[in-house]
Motif scaffolding. Structure first.
Motif, PDB file in Angstrom:
ATOM      1  N   TYR A 258     -46.079   2.483 -84.458  1.00  0.00           N
ATOM      2  CA  TYR A 258     -46.656   2.470 -85.848  1.00  0.00           C
ATOM      3  C   TYR A 258     -46.820   3.974 -86.048  1.00  0.00           C
ATOM      4  N   LEU A 259     -47.129   4.272 -87.477  1.00  0.00           N
ATOM      5  CA  LEU A 259     -47.832   5.485 -87.869  1.00  0.00           C
ATOM      6  C   LEU A 259     -49.261   5.096 -88.196  1.00  0.00           C
ATOM      7  N   ILE A 260     -49.901   6.485 -88.420  1.00  0.00           N
ATOM      8  CA  ILE A 260     -51.110   6.139 -88.897  1.00  0.00           C
ATOM      9  C   ILE A 260     -51.456   6.974 -89.914  1.00  0.00           C
ATOM     10  N   HIS A 261     -52.447   6.985 -90.649  1.00  0.00           N
ATOM     11  CA  HIS A 261     -53.012   7.659 -91.893  1.00  0.00           C
ATOM     12  C   HIS A 261     -52.947   9.299 -91.601  1.00  0.00           C
ATOM     13  N   ASN A 262     -52.159   9.969 -92.704  1.00  0.00           N
ATOM     14  CA  ASN A 262     -51.774  11.326 -92.716  1.00  0.00           C
ATOM     15  C   ASN A 262     -50.510  11.787 -91.849  1.00  0.00           C
ATOM     16  N   ASP A 263     -50.107  10.685 -91.165  1.00  0.00           N
ATOM     17  CA  ASP A 263     -48.829  10.972 -90.554  1.00  0.00           C
ATOM     18  C   ASP A 263     -47.791  11.564 -91.496  1.00  0.00           C
ATOM     19  N   LYS A 264     -46.920  12.588 -91.377  1.00  0.00           N
ATOM     20  CA  LYS A 264     -46.035  13.117 -92.277  1.00  0.00           C
ATOM     21  C   LYS A 264     -44.712  12.818 -91.746  1.00  0.00           C
TER      22      LYS A 264
ATOM     23  N   SER B 181     -51.909   4.552 -95.727  1.00  0.00           N
ATOM     24  CA  SER B 181     -52.608   3.614 -95.033  1.00  0.00           C
ATOM     25  C   SER B 181     -53.292   3.941 -93.866  1.00  0.00           C
ATOM     26  N   GLU B 182     -53.860   3.113 -93.197  1.00  0.00           N
ATOM     27  CA  GLU B 182     -54.705   3.321 -91.903  1.00  0.00           C
ATOM     28  C   GLU B 182     -53.660   3.205 -90.820  1.00  0.00           C
ATOM     29  N   LYS B 183     -52.911   2.221 -90.882  1.00  0.00           N
ATOM     30  CA  LYS B 183     -51.795   1.988 -89.978  1.00  0.00           C
ATOM     31  C   LYS B 183     -50.654   1.261 -90.431  1.00  0.00           C
TER      32      LYS B 183
ATOM     33  N   ALA C   8     -47.108   1.133 -96.225  1.00  0.00           N
ATOM     34  CA  ALA C   8     -47.555   2.364 -96.158  1.00  0.00           C
ATOM     35  C   ALA C   8     -48.434   2.961 -96.844  1.00  0.00           C
ATOM     36  N   ILE C   9     -48.597   2.496 -97.927  1.00  0.00           N
ATOM     37  CA  ILE C   9     -49.633   3.038 -98.943  1.00  0.00           C
ATOM     38  C   ILE C   9     -50.805   2.349 -99.147  1.00  0.00           C
ATOM     39  N   ALA C  10     -51.851   3.233 -98.994  1.00  0.00           N
ATOM     40  CA  ALA C  10     -53.219   2.474 -99.161  1.00  0.00           C
ATOM     41  C   ALA C  10     -53.382   1.686-100.210  1.00  0.00           C
ATOM     42  N   LYS C  11     -54.016   0.576-100.150  1.00  0.00           N
ATOM     43  CA  LYS C  11     -54.462  -0.419-101.421  1.00  0.00           C
ATOM     44  C   LYS C  11     -55.651   0.349-101.804  1.00  0.00           C
TER      45      LYS C  11
END
Length: 262
Positions: A221-227, A203-205, A258-261
């Motif tokens: 928060y975390l953002i897209h592609n943070d591992k 997800s984006e954030k 956390a998972i993009a829709k």
């Protein structure tokens, strides 16, 4: 766990032999002989020593290998339990007494090993450990052992399969790491080849939580592609470890966020 099994097979191919075989260990000729269901060790000038009695209907083998990294060859008797699980009975050579003694695992109520006994035993020279791996159903499990100062094996790592009540793809296999006293040092999700999982936020954030509850939401928060590493899962919640600039950050994520829709 495929690499563990391959390693074990390579070891067996190069050093194994059938029953009733003669070997030279520490300059001494020894003979291993099978009588009915029992294996016996015959050494010149010594009484016949019974090593192990096993089910005669199952395929067995003898492996000569240094299992405790002391420079002396040891004996392992293997017994095939099904298609892939081979149990190992290891007898270590004591060069002081010139005798073989059965390998012992340190007595401990906790932690619990995944396989129980020693199966498909692989020797790892990089960290002087023994890896026991076994399959139950479609899943491979493994235990990693190390030797203490007294020459007794203690459980260093073990895997555990967990089922979660979630409609989202979960992280079912975990590797636990312990100290010599059985205290847990770490737990992290691994894939079915035993490699640590680094999961990416899609997800984006997504906001972080202090606990697996909506009321514990923080401003971080975390953002897209943070591992992140997965440390624990409770249904739709995952406990993560994120390598931030200030050091490891341990928090919770809500998977639906956390998972993009799509």
């Amino acid at each position: 766990m495929k690499f563990l099994i391959i390693t074990t097979l390579l070891l067996c191919i190069s050093i194994s032999a059938r029953a009733d075989s003669t070997f030279i260990i520490d300059g001494v000729n020894i003979e291993i002989k099978k009588e009915d269901e029992c294996f016996y060790l015959l050494t010149a000038g010594k009484e016949k020593q019974q090593l192990k009695c096993i089910d005669d209907n199952l395929e067995s083998d003898i492996i000569i290998r240094d299992f405790n990294f002391d420079g002396y060859k040891d004996i392992a008797i293997t017994n095939s339990l099904g298609m892939v699980n081979n149990i190992f009975y290891v007898f270590l050579y004591d060069h002081v007494s010139a005798a073989f003694k059965e390998l012992k695992i340190a007595d401990s109520k906790t932690p619990t090993s995944a396989c129980g006994d020693l199966y498909n035993l692989a020797i790892r020279l990089d960290d002087l450990s023994l890896v026991s791996s076994c399959r139950s159903g479609p899943v491979w499990y493994y235990d990693t052992y190390r030797y203490n100062a007294k020459g007794t094996l203690w459980l260093y790592k073990a895997t555990e399969y967990q089922i979660q009540n979630s409609e989202i793809d979960t992280f079912p296999l975990y590797e636990h790491t312990f100290n010599q006293k059985g205290g847990k040092l770490d737990t992290v999700a691994v894939d079915f080849d035993g490699k640590k999982i680094l999961w990416s936020v899609t997800s984006e954030k997504v906001f972080l939580y202090l606990s697996p509850e909506k009321t514990s939401k923080t401003k971080a928060y975390l953002i897209h592609n943070d591992k992140v590493e997965i440390l624990e899962q409770k249904d739709d919640w995952i406990k993560i470890r994120f390598a931030s600039r200030k050091g490891p950050l341990i928090r919770w994520l809500y998977l639906p966020e956390a998972i993009a829709k799509s």
